[in-house]
Design a protein around this motif. Structure first.
Motif, PDB file in Angstrom:
ATOM      1  N   SER A 145       5.288 -13.711   7.675  1.00  0.00           N
ATOM      2  CA  SER A 145       5.843 -12.367   7.529  1.00  0.00           C
ATOM      3  C   SER A 145       6.477 -11.964   8.858  1.00  0.00           C
ATOM      4  CB  SER A 145       4.751 -11.372   7.134  1.00  0.00           C
ATOM      5  OG  SER A 145       3.722 -11.352   8.112  1.00  0.00           O
ATOM      6  N   LYS A 146       7.519 -11.154   8.755  1.00  0.00           N
ATOM      7  CA  LYS A 146       8.216 -10.678   9.950  1.00  0.00           C
ATOM      8  C   LYS A 146       7.729  -9.301  10.378  1.00  0.00           C
ATOM      9  CE  LYS A 146      12.478 -13.268   9.007  1.00  0.00           C
ATOM     10  NZ  LYS A 146      13.936 -13.183   8.763  1.00  0.00           N
ATOM     11  N   ILE A 147       7.193  -8.546   9.423  1.00  0.00           N
ATOM     12  CA  ILE A 147       6.723  -7.192   9.708  1.00  0.00           C
ATOM     13  C   ILE A 147       5.290  -7.059   9.223  1.00  0.00           C
ATOM     14  CG2 ILE A 147       7.069  -4.738   9.249  1.00  0.00           C
ATOM     15  CD1 ILE A 147      10.009  -5.368   8.696  1.00  0.00           C
ATOM     16  N   THR A 148       4.418  -6.590  10.092  1.00  0.00           N
ATOM     17  CA  THR A 148       3.029  -6.324   9.727  1.00  0.00           C
ATOM     18  C   THR A 148       2.626  -4.978  10.304  1.00  0.00           C
ATOM     19  OG1 THR A 148       2.500  -8.692   9.767  1.00  0.00           O
ATOM     20  CG2 THR A 148       0.658  -7.155   9.826  1.00  0.00           C
ATOM     21  N   LEU A 149       2.120  -4.112   9.463  1.00  0.00           N
ATOM     22  CA  LEU A 149       1.695  -2.811   9.968  1.00  0.00           C
ATOM     23  C   LEU A 149       0.441  -2.353   9.245  1.00  0.00           C
ATOM     24  CD1 LEU A 149       3.889   0.010   8.467  1.00  0.00           C
ATOM     25  CD2 LEU A 149       4.309  -2.367   7.905  1.00  0.00           C
ATOM     26  N   ALA A 150      -0.347  -1.529   9.928  1.00  0.00           N
ATOM     27  CA  ALA A 150      -1.587  -0.997   9.375  1.00  0.00           C
ATOM     28  C   ALA A 150      -1.368   0.447   8.947  1.00  0.00           C
ATOM     29  CB  ALA A 150      -2.708  -1.082  10.409  1.00  0.00           C
ATOM     30  N   LEU A 151      -1.986   0.815   7.819  1.00  0.00           N
ATOM     31  CA  LEU A 151      -1.838   2.152   7.257  1.00  0.00           C
ATOM     32  C   LEU A 151      -3.199   2.683   6.827  1.00  0.00           C
ATOM     33  CD1 LEU A 151       1.207   1.369   4.941  1.00  0.00           C
ATOM     34  CD2 LEU A 151       1.322   2.718   7.044  1.00  0.00           C
ATOM     35  N   ASN A 152      -3.303   4.000   6.759  1.00  0.00           N
ATOM     36  CA  ASN A 152      -4.514   4.631   6.258  1.00  0.00           C
ATOM     37  C   ASN A 152      -4.473   4.634   4.734  1.00  0.00           C
ATOM     38  OD1 ASN A 152      -5.938   7.262   5.198  1.00  0.00           O
ATOM     39  ND2 ASN A 152      -6.882   6.806   7.166  1.00  0.00           N
ATOM     40  N   ARG A 153      -5.485   4.065   4.117  1.00  0.00           N
ATOM     41  CA  ARG A 153      -5.495   3.923   2.655  1.00  0.00           C
ATOM     42  C   ARG A 153      -5.391   5.266   1.946  1.00  0.00           C
ATOM     43  NH1 ARG A 153     -11.089   2.654  -0.010  1.00  0.00           N
ATOM     44  NH2 ARG A 153     -11.287   4.766   0.791  1.00  0.00           N
ATOM     45  N   ASP A 154      -6.200   6.240   2.352  1.00  0.00           N
ATOM     46  CA  ASP A 154      -6.218   7.525   1.654  1.00  0.00           C
ATOM     47  C   ASP A 154      -4.900   8.269   1.803  1.00  0.00           C
ATOM     48  OD1 ASP A 154      -8.811   7.044   0.831  1.00  0.00           O
ATOM     49  OD2 ASP A 154      -9.723   8.119   2.504  1.00  0.00           O
ATOM     50  N   GLU A 155      -4.270   8.198   2.978  1.00  0.00           N
ATOM     51  CA  GLU A 155      -2.980   8.855   3.173  1.00  0.00           C
ATOM     52  C   GLU A 155      -1.914   8.237   2.270  1.00  0.00           C
ATOM     53  OE1 GLU A 155      -3.430  10.183   7.897  1.00  0.00           O
ATOM     54  OE2 GLU A 155      -2.058   8.580   7.307  1.00  0.00           O
ATOM     55  N   VAL A 156      -1.888   6.899   2.232  1.00  0.00           N
ATOM     56  CA  VAL A 156      -0.895   6.210   1.405  1.00  0.00           C
ATOM     57  C   VAL A 156      -1.145   6.483  -0.074  1.00  0.00           C
ATOM     58  CG1 VAL A 156      -0.033   3.940   0.700  1.00  0.00           C
ATOM     59  CG2 VAL A 156      -0.463   4.422   3.120  1.00  0.00           C
ATOM     60  N   ARG A 157      -2.397   6.431  -0.482  1.00  0.00           N
ATOM     61  CA  ARG A 157      -2.719   6.651  -1.893  1.00  0.00           C
ATOM     62  C   ARG A 157      -2.315   8.062  -2.334  1.00  0.00           C
ATOM     63  NH1 ARG A 157      -8.721   6.041  -4.756  1.00  0.00           N
ATOM     64  NH2 ARG A 157      -8.193   7.141  -6.674  1.00  0.00           N
ATOM     65  N   ALA A 158      -2.643   9.072  -1.531  1.00  0.00           N
ATOM     66  CA  ALA A 158      -2.302  10.446  -1.886  1.00  0.00           C
ATOM     67  C   ALA A 158      -0.791  10.633  -1.961  1.00  0.00           C
ATOM     68  CB  ALA A 158      -2.918  11.412  -0.875  1.00  0.00           C
ATOM     69  N   ALA A 159      -0.067  10.044  -1.006  1.00  0.00           N
ATOM     70  CA  ALA A 159       1.392  10.180  -0.990  1.00  0.00           C
ATOM     71  C   ALA A 159       2.020   9.520  -2.214  1.00  0.00           C
ATOM     72  CB  ALA A 159       1.955   9.578   0.296  1.00  0.00           C
ATOM     73  N   ILE A 160       1.583   8.309  -2.541  1.00  0.00           N
ATOM     74  CA  ILE A 160       2.167   7.595  -3.683  1.00  0.00           C
ATOM     75  C   ILE A 160       1.817   8.277  -4.992  1.00  0.00           C
ATOM     76  CG2 ILE A 160       2.157   5.422  -4.964  1.00  0.00           C
ATOM     77  CD1 ILE A 160       1.861   3.945  -2.355  1.00  0.00           C
ATOM     78  N   GLU A 161       0.600   8.799  -5.121  1.00  0.00           N
ATOM     79  CA  GLU A 161       0.224   9.491  -6.350  1.00  0.00           C
ATOM     80  C   GLU A 161       1.121  10.698  -6.599  1.00  0.00           C
ATOM     81  OE1 GLU A 161      -3.920  10.269  -5.760  1.00  0.00           O
ATOM     82  OE2 GLU A 161      -4.552   8.462  -6.841  1.00  0.00           O
ATOM     83  N   ARG A 162       1.502  11.402  -5.529  1.00  0.00           N
ATOM     84  CA  ARG A 162       2.396  12.551  -5.697  1.00  0.00           C
ATOM     85  C   ARG A 162       3.821  12.101  -6.004  1.00  0.00           C
ATOM     86  NH1 ARG A 162      -1.133  14.729  -1.579  1.00  0.00           N
ATOM     87  NH2 ARG A 162       0.109  13.797   0.091  1.00  0.00           N
ATOM     88  N   VAL A 163       4.306  11.121  -5.247  1.00  0.00           N
ATOM     89  CA  VAL A 163       5.676  10.654  -5.437  1.00  0.00           C
ATOM     90  C   VAL A 163       5.840   9.981  -6.797  1.00  0.00           C
ATOM     91  CG1 VAL A 163       7.392   8.985  -4.596  1.00  0.00           C
ATOM     92  CG2 VAL A 163       6.166  10.437  -2.975  1.00  0.00           C
ATOM     93  N   ALA A 164       4.832   9.245  -7.251  1.00  0.00           N
ATOM     94  CA  ALA A 164       4.933   8.485  -8.504  1.00  0.00           C
ATOM     95  C   ALA A 164       5.089   9.378  -9.730  1.00  0.00           C
ATOM     96  CB  ALA A 164       3.709   7.594  -8.672  1.00  0.00           C
ATOM     97  N   GLN A 165       4.775  10.654  -9.615  1.00  0.00           N
ATOM     98  CA  GLN A 165       4.951  11.553 -10.749  1.00  0.00           C
ATOM     99  C   GLN A 165       6.426  11.701 -11.133  1.00  0.00           C
ATOM    100  OE1 GLN A 165       2.531  15.221 -10.688  1.00  0.00           O
ATOM    101  NE2 GLN A 165       1.585  14.426  -8.813  1.00  0.00           N
ATOM    102  N   PHE A 166       7.319  11.351 -10.196  1.00  0.00           N
ATOM    103  CA  PHE A 166       8.748  11.454 -10.458  1.00  0.00           C
ATOM    104  C   PHE A 166       9.389  10.086 -10.668  1.00  0.00           C
ATOM    105  CE2 PHE A 166       7.587  15.365  -8.427  1.00  0.00           C
ATOM    106  CZ  PHE A 166       8.380  16.332  -9.018  1.00  0.00           C
ATOM    107  N   ALA A 167       8.569   9.047 -10.759  1.00  0.00           N
ATOM    108  CA  ALA A 167       9.108   7.708 -10.990  1.00  0.00           C
ATOM    109  C   ALA A 167       9.505   7.547 -12.454  1.00  0.00           C
ATOM    110  CB  ALA A 167       8.078   6.640 -10.613  1.00  0.00           C
TER     111      ALA A 167
END
Length: 263
Positions: A145-167
């Motif tokens: 992989s060329k890009i590796t980054l760490a993220l907070n699970r709860d922050e990502v989950r909350a953001a995607i759950e909100r955004v996914a309502q418009f998918a």
């Protein structure tokens, strides 16, 4: 149905291994959601269970994503490698049995030509083996992989759950964009509108954009217990990998491979 007409149940042969029930159910919970629901792809309608003296592995895929989990610990009673395709229904029933099981309880595993046996105290689950060859999953696991980054699970989950309502209701497509210091999630649907949200990330590379099925990412985020997750990317056309950024409880080694979408 008369008693004489009821199908005769096969007898359980000698157990080939003993596994802690919570270990087995933990592996199932991390893979069962990635099993294919298309009946025509019968070899993908279950999970691949691998046992050897060094540990246990379970793999599932639907052709768009792959869940891979292993536990590196000695498997009691095992005399040689064991490989079987376990139907999704049997995996669901094992999860149900595991909910009523105290920590440390062992499940005895046995197999014959057509059946698998799981004996837990005074309960036994008998399941038919799935036939056919499971795909060579090791070829799918990303090597670089060329890009590796760490993220907070709860922050990502909350953001995607909100955004996914418009998918889009059918594709569930969502754009993921890496920018300086953040990861941005975006989705839109002609009927509902559009949504965009960003979470902080330790990223200082060039802008990078890739598309994913939002539900597929959420499945992984709900299955992992790690507070931090790692996202590894090569390019917008290659498979991405998500995994816990630190060791999960009970020693699970968890990898989740996700094919990108064209958006």
């Amino acid at each position: 149905m008369s008693r004489e007409s009821f199908p005769e149940l096969p007898s359980m042969p000698a157990a080939l291994a003993e596994i802690p029930m919570h270990t087995l159910t933990g592996m199932i919970a991390r893979t069962i959601f990635a099993i294919s629901t298309e009946e025509s792809r019968f070899t993908l309608n279950g999970g691949l269970l691998l046992l050897d003296r060094g540990g246990a592995t379970m793999v599932s895929t639907d052709g768009h994503r792959l869940a891979h989990v292993e536990v590196m610990r000695e498997i009691a009673g095992l005399t040689g490698p064991f490989r079987a395709l376990l139907p999704r229904k049997a995996m669901s029933e094992l999860l149900r049995l595991g909910q009523d099981t105290a920590p440390g309880v062992m499940v005895r595993v046995a197999a014959e030509e057509n059946h698998l046996f799981f004996e837990l105290a005074d309960r036994m689950l008998i399941a038919r083996k799935l036939t056919g060859s499971f795909p060579d999953y090791e070829r799918v696991l990303p090597r670089e992989s060329k890009i590796t980054l760490a993220l907070n699970r709860d922050e990502v989950r909350a953001a995607i759950e909100r955004v996914a309502q418009f998918a889009d209701e059918r594709s569930r497509a969502m754009r993921v964009q890496l920018e300086q210091g953040e990861v941005r999630f975006y989705s839109s649907a002609a009927e509902a509108g559009e949504s965009e949200e960003a979470v902080p990330a330790d990223y200082d590379g060039p802008t990078f954009e890739i598309g994913f099925n939002a539900n597929y990412i959420l499945d992984f985020l709900r299955a992992t217990t790690s507070e931090r997750l790692q996202l590894a990317l090569k390019d917008p056309h290659s498979a991405a990998e998500m995994c816990p950024a630190e060791q999960e409880e009970d020693g699970y080694r968890y990898r989740y491979v996700l094919m990108p979408m064209r958006i």
